[in-house]
Design an enzyme around this catalytic site. Structure first.
Site, PDB file in Angstrom:
ATOM      1  CB  CYS A  43       6.194   5.038 -16.492  1.00 20.61           C
ATOM      2  SG  CYS A  43       6.464   4.803 -14.725  1.00 20.61           S
ATOM      3  CB  ALA A 145      -0.837  -0.756 -23.736  1.00 21.73           C
ATOM      4  CB  ALA A 318       2.871   3.194 -13.951  1.00 19.52           C
ATOM      5  CG  HIS A 441       8.964   1.664  19.039  1.00 19.22           C
ATOM      6  ND1 HIS A 441       8.425   2.911  18.865  1.00 19.22           N
ATOM      7  CD2 HIS A 441      10.001   1.800  19.913  1.00 19.22           C
ATOM      8  CE1 HIS A 441       9.098   3.771  19.616  1.00 19.22           C
ATOM      9  NE2 HIS A 441      10.064   3.126  20.255  1.00 19.22           N
TER      10      HIS A 441
END
Length: 462
Positions: A43, A145, A318, A441
């Site tokens: 990643c 992992a 991830a 806004h």
């Protein structure tokens, strides 16, 4: 051979692995982490981070080109020049900075790190092969992992002019002609980026549409933008061969066979879990196809052996790996924890972006009556000021009580809205709760409130 002992050994230093290791160590667990290559995993080094950096640079260059043409918002500039070496250096700097941050985090947490290739000898023992010698680590608990790798396309092995996503992100020049095989999120993200940087891109997809995990309404704006950028999209088309000498792809579709001359071919047909070479045959774990089967505590079929991230069944994301990492670290530290997430958000960083969480309309309808409402960014003030009004926000709610079951969006910056979508579903909010919440806004988030108002009463601007 060196022998070491530890309470927890984490195999893999990607997002799941380093989060698990650092959290466990901070919870008082004696922790080691072994990584074959570089901390941060796919990643950080060759996936999520460098690809998003490339997308950002491509967007800047495309904007500059538009400004040099007819101008944008009254702004005109001279023709831009792309120094791709400088772009690559900037991308490398981003990944290096983050990689250094991971190393610093592990050190501060007290994690001992090793570099090398890990292989199980048994359920409590791992051998780590490194250039400096082999090490045997005996651990009370072990976490797998190891992430995933780009999947190969049969008959078209990567190498030379045939690239996977890792090789594409390491290119030293923008190819003049690029074929991208696979119109999933990786192919579309990288294909679009290289098109904006000046490549002539052809997208080749065997299915009849793009991004099969999303419905046609979500992907329609992306298809329009592909056309605007000049990408050639060939759906219902299969690749049957490659002639490296002539740089020619052989294709076949419903109309017959054809050829395509290109400089580089990028193969993006999915990813596969990194379990080969780990010695899992020594453990005889229960598998789900190529994935390691785990329970709601991320524990495999062997006591004390956990698995997280892309090696387990589920979306290869991830943030899912990091959520699993927290659970395992807490369990190893003696705390009660289990997977209880209602929804996992997903983002496709195409142009425009697509963000989803929870159930799609068809998935929700399969569970009972639902109501859906959309609000277009064409009626959103902030989208108009950004000069980018493509897309919408859609809320899917249970018809009986308006509990939000799913939210989907496509448009500018929707990746930054999806955390709020996920929180609404995790908290079990009703459309009325979102509608009654003041949204600032002018922001893109007002489209979410307007869609909710469409379910609760009536939109203010629709």
């Amino acid at each position: 051979m060196t022998e070491l002992r530890t309470s927890l050994l984490v195999i893999g230093g990607g997002p799941g692995g380093y989060v698990c290791a650092s959290r466990a160590a901070r919870l008082g667990v004696d922790t080691m982490l072994v990584e074959l290559d570089r901390l941060g995993g796919t990643c950080l080094n060759v996936g999520c981070i460098p690809s998003k950096a490339l997308i950002h640079a491509a967007d800047l260059f495309a904007t500059a080109q538009a400004q040099a043409g007819d101008g944008v918002c009254g702004i005109s500039v001279s023709a831009p020049v792309l120094d791709f070496n400088a772009t690559r250096a900037w991308m490398d700097g981003v990944t290096a900075n983050l990689r250094g941050g991971v190393a610093s985090l592990l050190k501060r947490s007290g994690v001992k790190t090793l570099q090398g290739r890990a292989r199980f000898l048994d359920g409590k023992t791992v051998e780590i092969a490194a250039d400096t010698g082999d090490t045997v680590v005996r651990a009370d608990n072990i976490v797998i992992a190891t992430g995933s790798r780009p999947a190969d396309l049969p008959g078209l092995p990567t190498g030379g002019n045939i690239l996977d996503s890792t090789a594409a992100l390491a290119l030293e020049d923008v190819p003049e002609r690029l074929a991208v095989i696979g119109a999933g999120y990786i192919g579309l993200e990288l294909g679009t980026a290289f098109a904006k940087l000046g490549a002539r891109v052809t997208l080749i997809e065997a299915a009849d549409g793009i991004l099969p995990q999303y419905d046609d309404k979500l992907t329609r704006p992306v298809r329009r933008r592909l056309s605007d950028l000049g990408l050639d999209l060939k759906t219902g088309t299969r690749v049957t061969g490659w002639d490296d000498a002539t740089g020619t792809l052989s294709l076949t579709d419903a109309e017959g066979d054809s050829t395509l001359a290109v400089d580089k071919v990028l193969v993006t047909v999915g990813r596969a879990p990194n379990t080969f070479g780990l010695g899992l045959e020594e453990l005889q774990l229960r598998m789900d196809g190529p994935f390691i089967q785990v329970d709601d505590r991320c524990q495999s079929s062997m006591r004390g052996v956990f698995a997280i991230g892309d090696v387990t069944p589920g979306p290869m994301l991830a943030h899912r790996a990091m959520a699993q990492a927290e659970i395992v670290a807490d369990i190893v530290a003696g705390h009660a924890a289990a997977w209880d997430k209602t929804a996992i958000p997903a983002v496709c960083f195409t142009d425009p972006e697509i963000a989803t969480v929870g159930l799609s309309p068809p998935e929700a309808e399969a569970q009972g009556a639902v109501e859906t409402r959309e609000f277009s960014f064409r009626a959103n003030g902030r989208a108009l000021t950004l000069d980018d009004t493509e897309g919408f926000v859609r809320i899917v709610a249970r018809a009986s009580d308006h509990v939000v079951l799913g939210i989907q969006a496509t448009g500018p910056g929707v990746s930054e809205l999806v955390a709020g979508f996920t929180q609404a579903i995790e908290a079990g909010l009703r459309a009325e709760d979102i509608a009654a919440t003041i949204h600032p806004h002018p922001t893109l988030s007002e489209a979410v409130q307007e869609a909710a108002l469409g379910l609760a009463s009536m939109p203010n601007h629709g």
